[in-house]
Design an enzyme around this catalytic site. Structure first.
Site, PDB file in Angstrom:
ATOM      1  N   GLU A  12      29.095  -2.930  22.528  1.00 54.02           N
ATOM      2  CA  GLU A  12      28.791  -4.067  23.468  1.00 54.02           C
ATOM      3  C   GLU A  12      28.023  -5.152  22.923  1.00 54.02           C
ATOM      4  OE1 GLU A  12      30.437  -5.462  25.720  1.00 54.02           O
ATOM      5  OE2 GLU A  12      31.903  -3.494  25.786  1.00 54.02           O
TER       6      GLU A  12
HETATM    7  C1  LIG Z   1      32.107   4.583  19.663  1.00 55.53           C
HETATM    8  C2  LIG Z   1      32.588   3.026  19.888  1.00 55.53           C
HETATM    9  C3  LIG Z   1      33.092   2.677  20.783  1.00 55.53           C
HETATM   10  C4  LIG Z   1      33.363   1.142  20.769  1.00 55.53           C
HETATM   11  N1  LIG Z   1      34.219   0.660  21.747  1.00 55.53           N
HETATM   12  C5  LIG Z   1      34.688  -0.621  21.601  1.00 55.53           C
HETATM   13  C6  LIG Z   1      35.555  -1.252  22.550  1.00 55.53           C
HETATM   14  O1  LIG Z   1      36.099  -0.668  23.433  1.00 55.53           O
HETATM   15  N2  LIG Z   1      36.370  -2.253  22.080  1.00 55.53           N
HETATM   16  C7  LIG Z   1      35.971  -3.103  21.211  1.00 55.53           C
HETATM   17  O2  LIG Z   1      36.448  -4.264  20.899  1.00 55.53           O
HETATM   18  N3  LIG Z   1      35.059  -2.865  20.448  1.00 55.53           N
HETATM   19  C8  LIG Z   1      34.312  -1.426  20.469  1.00 55.53           C
HETATM   20  N4  LIG Z   1      33.503  -0.973  19.760  1.00 55.53           N
HETATM   21  C9  LIG Z   1      33.037  -1.930  18.511  1.00 55.53           C
HETATM   22  C10 LIG Z   1      31.612  -2.342  18.616  1.00 55.53           C
HETATM   23  O3  LIG Z   1      31.517  -3.169  19.582  1.00 55.53           O
HETATM   24  C11 LIG Z   1      31.337  -2.909  17.468  1.00 55.53           C
HETATM   25  O4  LIG Z   1      30.853  -1.588  16.339  1.00 55.53           O
HETATM   26  C12 LIG Z   1      29.863  -3.795  17.368  1.00 55.53           C
HETATM   27  O5  LIG Z   1      29.751  -4.839  18.013  1.00 55.53           O
HETATM   28  C13 LIG Z   1      29.291  -4.000  15.959  1.00 55.53           C
HETATM   29  O6  LIG Z   1      30.486  -4.446  15.157  1.00 55.53           O
HETATM   30  P1  LIG Z   1      30.386  -4.070  13.508  1.00 55.53           P
HETATM   31  O7  LIG Z   1      30.761  -2.374  13.851  1.00 55.53           O
HETATM   32  O8  LIG Z   1      31.415  -4.650  12.926  1.00 55.53           O
HETATM   33  O9  LIG Z   1      29.113  -4.268  12.791  1.00 55.53           O
HETATM   34  P2  LIG Z   1      28.772  -5.551  11.913  1.00 55.53           P
HETATM   35  O10 LIG Z   1      28.984  -6.592  12.695  1.00 55.53           O
HETATM   36  O11 LIG Z   1      29.258  -5.083  10.666  1.00 55.53           O
HETATM   37  O12 LIG Z   1      27.182  -5.319  11.954  1.00 55.53           O
HETATM   38  C14 LIG Z   1      26.473  -4.423  11.044  1.00 55.53           C
HETATM   39  C15 LIG Z   1      24.924  -4.784  11.080  1.00 55.53           C
HETATM   40  O13 LIG Z   1      24.588  -6.240  10.863  1.00 55.53           O
HETATM   41  C16 LIG Z   1      24.002  -6.796  11.933  1.00 55.53           C
HETATM   42  N5  LIG Z   1      24.626  -8.054  11.844  1.00 55.53           N
HETATM   43  C17 LIG Z   1      26.093  -8.478  11.843  1.00 55.53           C
HETATM   44  N6  LIG Z   1      25.986  -9.855  12.153  1.00 55.53           N
HETATM   45  C18 LIG Z   1      24.917 -10.366  12.317  1.00 55.53           C
HETATM   46  C19 LIG Z   1      24.173 -11.599  12.544  1.00 55.53           C
HETATM   47  N7  LIG Z   1      24.989 -12.662  12.612  1.00 55.53           N
HETATM   48  N8  LIG Z   1      22.696 -11.797  12.705  1.00 55.53           N
HETATM   49  C20 LIG Z   1      22.075 -10.483  12.766  1.00 55.53           C
HETATM   50  N9  LIG Z   1      22.331  -9.442  12.520  1.00 55.53           N
HETATM   51  C21 LIG Z   1      23.962  -9.254  12.176  1.00 55.53           C
HETATM   52  C22 LIG Z   1      24.482  -6.117  13.255  1.00 55.53           C
HETATM   53  O14 LIG Z   1      23.202  -6.348  14.210  1.00 55.53           O
HETATM   54  C23 LIG Z   1      24.429  -4.517  12.502  1.00 55.53           C
HETATM   55  O15 LIG Z   1      23.126  -4.104  12.452  1.00 55.53           O
HETATM   56  C24 LIG Z   1      32.981   0.238  19.669  1.00 55.53           C
HETATM   57  C25 LIG Z   1      32.269   0.947  18.825  1.00 55.53           C
HETATM   58  C26 LIG Z   1      31.991   2.260  18.684  1.00 55.53           C
HETATM   59  C27 LIG Z   1      31.345   3.027  17.483  1.00 55.53           C
END
Ligand SMILES: Cc1cc2nc3c(=O)[nH]c(=O)nc-3n(C[C@H](O)[C@H](O)[C@H](O)COP(=O)(O)OP(=O)(O)OC[C@H]3O[C@@H](n4cnc5c(N)ncnc54)[C@H](O)[C@@H]3O)c2cc1C
Length: 508
Positions: A382
């Site tokens: 989220e």
């Molecule tokens: C168990 C689980 C359930 C989930 N359920 C859903 C769901 O139902 N629907 C859905 O759509 N998604 C879902 N997600 C996805 C989840 O919302 C994302 O994993 C999350 O938003 C982070 O995105 P990412 O994994 O691509 O990480 P990334 O965006 O790659 O982030 C990696 C790191 O970089 C940091 N970062 C990235 N961009 C920035 C920035 N601009 N400024 C500062 N820091 C930054 C982040 O804070 C993080 O620490 C789920 C994920 C999991 C693991």
């Protein structure tokens, strides 16, 4: 209210809680595109749905009970405390309901809301793609306009919670995609409704092609979803999808904060019980062997767990009250704080829970380890807590030049020692003048300072309220906890204010 809470408590304790451990050990499974939920989940969902729990906060025009969030939140906290993997299904459904209710056409509301509200169908949130997580501007899922006014949705979504399961007759996916020819960035994203089963009863071309193996929440299926020209309906106007999705996300963000409170409560209850039974070491006052709950360091851990949990609960319920009273500015300001502070605390509290159990905490048998593993997702999904902090610094503070923040500080002021309110005001001024790079580097300590201070104000308010109500054990406990918080947790807010102001230089 008492009758509602008692009944919810029974379902949570008797039906959902016993499935928490089995859900962890024997999670959801995928075979031939069919996801079978953990044993017992389907039946538990039927009980939850048939008793009408899914409808609690929703619009009575579509079958909801129209109860305020101030009641819905404590009820939902019980589901999440009992079994977070189970509770995720209604959590996401709630976001889908809100999005359709706010932005859908009358036709869409009439078609989808009654069944999503009754729980006959469930809703999902399909945002994430392999290359597009925090940065939804990178979404590639395509939406091709069709002659009948619908769209053919093609693309792959990952990490979709309850994207596929066997607990409901239909699953209504809310999907972010890009209409052919739309701009490349966030301004080109639209929101679509993509049902698993179409109105004519046929299966839409959307399929779960993988389930993730995770650190925790094994009972919650986390699905890779393949959309192969699936039939979708546009919600609202084209290219406004991200704005609409925020309706869903904001709601879900508060609920994730609530999950943090819920799992912290469960971890605390478990630790209290263990500390009461486990005898180890001698009491400094009597010299006799004593339960570990009598040792000062264990007491410190237990009080920290209780205080952080209660402060987080009050903050979350405060946001629920603001939702009910339509105080949009306050809700928006509080949302990143509730989401991040309560979920970081959940990890800390669950970790302390493991520590209170000693070696047994590291052993799966006690359940303390599961709370820790399950809690770890909360600061990530989220919108990561880093993204929440940036939201607070930029959108919720710099954009209105601190107006809402200062209003909130004024509300807290009567319950905080002088230097805290002044420190926060100085911090707001600092952030409003900061460059984007400085504000980004200050964002997390800024959020922590607000969370800790807001929690402290809540604890002081609660102690005062308890004192007005009665002079009993409950009051004594509230006063002691507020005092513990003021002396052992609140000072960290000043440290975070200092870090937010002085810390950025070596980061940027
Ligand atoms: C168990 C689980 C359930 C989930 N359920 C859903 C769901 O139902 N629907 C859905 O759509 N998604 C879902 N997600 C996805 C989840 O919302 C994302 O994993 C999350 O938003 C982070 O995105 P990412 O994994 O691509 O990480 P990334 O965006 O790659 O982030 C990696 C790191 O970089 C940091 N970062 C990235 N961009 C920035 C920035 N601009 N400024 C500062 N820091 C930054 C982040 O804070 C993080 O620490 C789920 C994920 C999991 C693991």
């Amino acid at each position: 209210m008492e009758a509602i809470f008692d009944e919810a408590g029974k379902l949570a304790a008797e039906v959902l809680a016993p499935l928490n451990k089995t859900g962890d050990q024997d999670g959801a499974k995928l075979a031939d595109g069919v996801v079978t939920t953990s044993p017992g989940f389907k039946d538990a969902y039927a009980q939850y749905r048939d008793a009408g729990w899914n409808a609690v906060p929703f619009d009575p025009n579509y079958g909801g009970q129209g109860l305020p969030y101030a009641i819905a939140f404590p009820v939902q906290e019980m589901w999440q405390s009992a079994n977070m993997s189970f509770g995720l299904c209604p959590l996401l459904n709630q976001g889908a309901v809100e999005a359709i209710n706010h932005h859908g056409s009358d036709d869409q509301k009439n078609t989808y809301l009654p069944k999503l509200i009754s729980g006959e169908w469930t809703g999902t949130m399909n945002l994430t793609e392999p290359q597009a997580g925090s940065d939804l501007g990178l979404i590639r899922t395509k939406a091709a306009p069709q002659a009948d006014g619908s769209y053919a949705i093609t693309g792959q979504k990952i990490f979709i919670t309850y994207g596929e399961h066997d607990m409901a007759d239909n699953i209504i996916h809310l999907v972010l995609g890009r209409i052919d020819g739309a701009p490349d960035d966030v301004k080109g994203i639209s929101l679509f409704i993509v049902p698993k089963i179409l109105e004519n009863g046929s299966r839409n071309t959307v399929e779960c092609i993988g389930l993730e193996h995770k650190l925790g929440i094994h009972g919650s299926p986390t699905c890779t979803m393949d959309f192969d020209g699936a039939k979708g309906e546009l919600v609202g106007t084209a290219h406004e999808g991200l704005r609409y999705m925020f309706t869903m996300m904001n709601n879900a963000r508060l609920s994730v904060g609530l999950q943090g409170v819920a799992i912290a409560e469960r971890a605390t209850q478990k630790a209290l019980e263990y500390a009461h039974d486990r005898v180890q070491g001698k009491s400094l006052s009597t010299g006799a062997r004593a339960p570990i709950e009598e040792h000062a360091d264990v007491k410190r851990m237990l009080l920290t767990m209780k205080a952080l949990t209660q402060a987080g609960r009050m903050l979350t319920y405060e946001a629920a009250l603001a939702l009910d009273s339509g105080d949009k500015g306050k809700v928006e300001f509080m949302t990143p704080i509730v989401k991040s502070w309560c979920t970081d605390n959940a990890v800390e509290v669950a970790s302390l829970g493991v520590q209170v159990h000693g070696g047994m905490g590291f052993i799966e048998e006690t359940g303390a380890a599961q709370f820790y593993r399950d809690a770890r997702i909360l600061p990530i999904y989220e919108g990561t807590n880093g993204i929440q902090a940036a939201d607070l610094a930029f959108r919720k503070m710099q954009r209105d030049q601190g107006a809402e923040a200062l209003k909130y500080i004024t509300e807290m002021e009567p319950y905080l020692p002088l230097e805290y309110a002044q420190g926060l005001k100085d911090l707001v001024t600092h952030i409003c003048k900061a460059t984007p790079e400085e504000a980004a580097a200050s964002a997390t300590p800024l959020l922590k300072a607000f969370g800790i201070a807001a929690g402290g104000a809540m604890m002081a308010r609660a102690a005062q309220a308890a004192q007005r109500l009665a002079q009993d054990e409950f009051t004594a406990e509230k006063i002691r906890l507020a005092e513990f918080y003021r002396l052992n947790i609140l000072p960290l807010a000043l440290a975070h204010i200092k870090i937010a102001i002085d810390g950025p230089a070596p980061i940027i």
